[in-house]
Design an enzyme around this catalytic site. Structure first.
Site: not given
Length: 791
Positions: A348-349, A483, A558-559
Site C-alpha cells: 500500500w506504500d 499492525e 504501531k503507527q
C-alpha cells in the site's frame, strides 16, 4: 507586495572589479592551475566572469576554446565539473557554483570558504551522477557513475585523467564485481566478435511463485583493462565503460552497441537533459533551510529515479516497492532479517504514500503507478475468487515477477498480514479516486482499465461486508494500518476506506458518463446502498473514533491509523473530533514506528488545526530517519534497537513530501475544486512548489511569511482557472497565463470551469475505446565499481 522568487535563474556577479580583489578571496594562487567563477541560467548560455587566475595560460586557452562550443548552462556546468576535475561548492544556505581545478592542498594549508554566488536552492542540479575525485602526485582523476535516465538499459562509468607532471602516467584498475549470486545460474556470453565486450546470461534458480517461470537477466559490459596509460604527449584522456542490462539478450546487446557509438559527452549530456526535463515539470525550492531543501529534493529524486519515463512492453513496470529499485540486503544482520528491503514487492506504500506527491508534480508518472495495479487485474480477480469473494482482491505484498498471473500473487511471509490487511484493496481504489480528482484524465478509465478496477474493487467489498440485524454493514476479521492489532472487527480506517471504494463507481458514472450495461448500473446502486449504511465506529460521549470494535485507550499502536481518516481519506468531521483523534492516538503511538504513517500525518493535521509549533515538532521527527550525506531515508531511526530495517525507504520520502505539499502548501484535491492554504516550511525564509498540476493546468506557488504568489504557467485554452477566497463568498478571480497574483496566507479554492456562455461537455465517446494498458519498464540495476590504484 512581496517580490516574487527568482525563477530558476542566476545573477551575474559584478561585485569584484579587479584581479587583485579576486585574489583576496582565493587561497594562494600558486596552488591552483586556475580558478573560475561562473553563473548559468537554465534557459541561456553560460556567463563567465572575465577575471580568471591561471598558472598555465596555454592550458587554460585550450579549455576555454572547448567551453565556447557548448551552449546549455546546466550541461556546461556538468561538463566543467567532469572535464576539469572540478567540484560544486555549496555554502551553508545557497547553491554556489565554483570550479576548482588542479588544486594542491599542502600540509598546514587552510582552504578558504568559497566566494558566494546565490541561487535559489532547488532540485534542478540533481542529475543522478556520483562523482569520485582522486588527486595523485602525477594526475587528477575524475570518475562519474550514473544509471542513464533516458536510455534505461545503461549504466555508465566515465574516467577522466588530467596530468600533473610530464612523462608516462599509469593507472592500475581493478573491478569490484562482488560475489556470484547464489540465486542465479550464470553462463558467459560468446563475445569473440567483440574483444572489448564481455557478458553473461543468468536465470533465477527458483521461481518467485510456484507455477510461474524463472526470470532471465542479461548483462553486457565493456572489458576493464588492468591498466590505463596516459602517454607523454597527451594532456588528458577519457575512457567510457558501459554496462547494459535487460531481460532480453538481443535488447541488452542493442542497447550496448548503441551506447558504444556515442561519445562520453553525448552519453552524459543526454542523461543530464532527461533529468532537466523531469525537474522542469515539477519540483520544490526552499530558501533559508538548506537541510530541508536537500532532504525534500533528495526524497523526490529517489522516488522519481525508481519510475521509468515511458511505456516499455519488453520490461513492463511492476510498481514501486518501499525500498525503490534498490535491494540492499541485510543492513545489520544481528538486528533485522533478509526481508528488510521488501524484495521489490508492492505494498500500500505505493498507492497511499508515494503516489500522491508524484501525482501533484508528475501526473503522467502517477498514471504508470496505477497502471502497475490494473495490469494484474486477472491475477487479483483469481485471488478474490480463491479466498471466497467476488471482484478483485489485491494482495498485501504483490509479487513482482512478470510471468502470466504471477505478478499479482500474494507473497507476504507474514500470514496474518496476508489474511487480514485487506485495506490495501481500498487503498488502490483511493489512489485512482485521487488521480481522477487531480487530473480529470478519462483515458485512465478505459485505456488503463481504471473503470474495471473501480468496479471490481467495489464488487470485492460488496461480497466482503456482513449485514447486521440493524441493517448496517460490517467488515469482520481485518488489520488496519496499525499492525499491532489484527483479526479485529470494524476497523474504522478499513470501513471508511471501503465505503469510498463502494462510492467510486457512482462518481465515475455521474462525472464521466461511461457506457455501462444495465447490470452494471444495478450493481452501482447496490454499492451505493452498502456505502450509505456502512458502520463507522464513533464514540459520542468522548467525541472520537475508536480504532476498531472493542479498542481500549491504554493500548499501544504501531503507527497512525485513525488519524488517516482526516487525510488522506478526507472524512468530513467537526474540528473538535479531528483534534481528539489526533491527541488520543498520538499518545498511544510507538515513537519509533514508521515515520510515513505517523509524523507526516500528525504534522499535516496540526497545520489544519492552526498549531504551527506542534506541526514543526512533528515535521522534525521525520528527520531522525535521514541518513547523510545523501539524505537517504531508513524505515526506522538508526537508534532503534531492532535496526533501521528498510534502507532507501521511499515510502518515508513520500510521507515527507506529503507533509510539505498537503501540509505546508495546504493542497487538497476535491471532486470539483482544489484547496490551497500555504504557509512557510519550518525555519525557511520562502519556498515554492514549481509545477503543481491540476486538471490540465500547471501552476507555480511561491510562499512567503505572510503571503503567497500564484502563477498560471501552462494550461488548456478552452477552459479557465478561477481563484476564490473562502472568506469572500461569490468572488472569483480569473487567472491569466504567466501573470502572478499575490494573496494573503489563508484558504483559497481553485476551480476549473468553462468560460461564460460555453456549455459544459462530456468526454467524447472515442475516449472509451479500449487501447493497450499503460505500462513502463523496470530495469535491474547491476553496477561495476572501479577503484583506481597508483603504482
Amino acid at each position: 507586495m512581496t517580490p516574487p522568487l527568482k525563477k530558476r535563474s542566476y545573477e551575474s556577479d559584478d561585485s569584484l572589479s579587479s584581479e587583485d580583489e579576486i585574489q583576496e578571496v582565493l587561497p594562494n594562487p600558486d596552488h591552483w592551475s586556475f580558478f573560475l567563477f561562473m553563473s548559468a541560467p537554465n534557459d541561456g548560455p553560460l556567463k563567465l566572469n572575465p577575471f580568471v587566475i591561471a598558472k598555465d595560460i596555454e592550458g587554460l586557452a585550450g579549455y576555454v576554446k572547448e567551453i565556447k562550443k557548448l551552449r546549455s548552462g546546466s550541461l556546461l556546468i556538468e561538463y566543467m565539473a567532469r572535464r576539469l576535475v572540478g567540484s560544486l561548492c555549496e555554502d551553508s544556505d545557497k547553491s554556489v557554483f565554483l570550479i576548482k581545478c588542479n588544486y594542491c592542498k599542502k600540509p598546514g594549508h587552510k582552504e578558504r570558504q568559497c566566494y558566494k554566488k546565490k541561487r535559489d536552492l532547488g532540485s534542478s542540479n540533481i542529475h543522478g551522477i556520483f562523482t569520485q575525485n582522486i588527486t595523485r602526485e602525477d594526475a587528477d582523476i575524475d570518475i562519474q557513475y550514473f544509471a542513464h535516465r533516458k536510455m534505461t538499459r545503461l549504466l555508465i562509468t566515465i574516467i577522466n585523467v588530467s596530468r600533473r607532471r610530464q612523462g608516462e602516467i599509469t593507472l592500475n584498475l581493478s573491478v569490484n564485481r562482488g560475489e556470484d549470486s547464489e540465486d542465479l545460474t550464470m553462463n558467459a556470453l560468446n563475445t569473440t566478435d567483440r574483444s572489448n565486450r564481455r557478458g553473461y546470461l543468468a536465470r533465477t534458480k527458483v521461481p518467485e511463485v510456484d507455477g510461474s517461470q524463472t526470470t532471465g537477466v542479461f548483462q553486457v559490459w565493456t572489458h576493464v583493462p588492468e591498466v590505463m596509460i596516459l602517454k607523454p604527449d597527451v594532456a588528458n584522456m577519457s575512457s567510457v565503460f558501459i554496462t547494459a542490462v535487460s531481460t532480453d539478450q538481443g535488447d541488452a546487446l542493442l542497447a550496448y552497441d548503441s551506447a558504444v557509438e556515442m561519445s562520453s559527452d553525448s552519453l552524459l549530456n543526454t542523461h543530464v537533459e532527461a533529468w532537466r526535463k523531469v525537474w522542469e515539470e515539477g519540483s520544490l525550492e526552499v530558501n533559508g533551510n538548506p537541510d530541508v531543501a536537500r532532504t525534500l529534493n533528495a526524497g523526490l529524486y529517489y522516488i522519481l529515479s525508481s519510475i521509468p519515463l515511458s511505456h516499455d512492453p519488453l520490461n513492463p513496470f511492476m510498481g514501486l516497492s518501499p525500498g525503490g529499485l534498490s535491494r540492499g540486503g541485510v543492513a545489520f544482520p544481528n538486528k533485522t532479517s533478509p526481508y528488510n528491503d521488501y524484495l521489490g514487492h508492492v505494498f500500500w506504500d505505493m498507492d497511499t504514500w508515494i503516489l500522491p506527491p508524484v501525482m501533484s508534480l508528475h501526473p503522467h508518472l502517477a498514471a504508470l503507478l496505477i497502471g502497475s495495479r490494473t495490469r494484474v487485474l486477472p491475477s487479483v480477480r483469481q485471488h478474490a475468487n480463491k479466498t471466497g469473494y467476488q471482484g478483485a482482491r489485491f494482495p498485501w505484498e504483490q509479487a513482482q515477477t512478470d510471468t502470466s498471473l504471477a505478478s499479482g500473487e500474494e507473497v507476504c511471509p507474514w500470514n496474518e498480514a496476508a489474511e487480514y490487511q485487506v485495506h490495501v484493496t481500498a487503498d488502490v481504489s483511493l489512489a485512482l479516486r485521487q488521480y481522477l480528482y487531480a487530473t480529470d484524465d478519462v483515458t485512465i478509465l478505459a485505456d488503463a482499465h481504471g473503470l474495471e478496477l473501480a468496479m471490481d474493487v467495489a464488487r470485492f467489498w460488496a461480497s466482503r461486508v456482513v449485514r447486521s440485524d440493524n441493517g448496517q454493514y460490517e467488515i469482520l476479521g481485518v488489520m488496519g494500518p496499525d499492525e499491532y492489532h489484527y483479526n479485529v472487527n470494524n476497523s474504522v480506517f478499513t470501513n471508511y476506506n471501503a465505503r469510498l471504494s463502494l462510492e467510486l463507481p457512482a462518481y465515475i458514472r455521474d462525472t464521466y458518463n461511461p457506457n455501462l450495461s444495465e447490470t452494471e448500473q444495478g450493481e452501482i446502486e447496490t454499492f451505493s446502498d452498502i456505502a450509505k449504511n456502512m458502520l463507522i465506529m464513533f464514540d459520542e460521549e468522548k467525541q472520537y473514533h475508536p480504532q476498531f470494535e472493542g479498542f481500549a485507550l491504554n493500548e499501544s499502536i504501531k503507527q497512525s491509523d485513525v488519524v488517516l481518516l482526516g487525510f488522506p481519506l478526507m472524512m468530513t468531521m467537526p474540528r473538535t473530533v479531528r483534534k481528539n483523534d489526533l491527541i488520543i492516538y498520538e499518545n498511544l503511538t510507538d515513537r519509533v514506528g514508521p515515520d510515513t504513517g505517523t509524523w507526516s500525518m500528525h504534522s499535516l493535521t496540526r497545520l489544519e488545526l492552526d498549531e504551527e509549533e506542534e506541526a514543526a515538532d512533528d515535521f522534525r521527527m521525520m528527520f531522525r530517519n535521514i541518513n547523510g550525506p545523501f539524505k537517504i531515508f531508513s524505515e526506522k531511526p538508526a537508534s532503534n534497537p531492532q535496526g533501521v530495517r528498510c534502507v532507501n525507504f521511499i515510502t518515508a520520502a513520500g510521507g515527507l513530501l506529503q507533509a510539505a505539499l498537503f501540509g505546508y502548501a495546504g493542497i487538497r484535491y476535491h471532486d470539483d475544486h482544489l484547496d490551497l492554504r500555504p504557509c512557510l516550511l519550518p525555519n525557511s525564509t520562502d519556498w515554492a512548489v514549481r509545477g503543481l498540476h491540476y486538471k490540465g493546468f500547471t501552476m507555480d506557488i511561491e510562499i512567503f511569511k505572510d503571503t503567497f504568489n500564484l502563477t498560471l504557467v501552462n494550461g488548456k485554452r478552452e477552459k479557465e482557472v478561477c481563484l476564490a477566497s473562502e472568506d469572500e463568498e461569490g468572488a472569483c478571480e480569473i487567472l491569466e497565463l504567466n501573470k502572478t497574483v499575490t494573496k494573503p496566507q489563508r484558504k483559497f479554492k481553485i476551480y476549473i470551469r468553462e468560460p461564460p456562455g460555453k456549455s459544459p461537455g462530456r468526454p467524447a465517446a472515442s475516449a472509451w475505446v479500449l487501447r493497450p494498458m499503460l505500462c513502463v519498464s523496470l530495469v535491474l540495476s547491476l553496477v561495476s565499481v572501479f577503484t583506481v590504484l597508483s603504482l
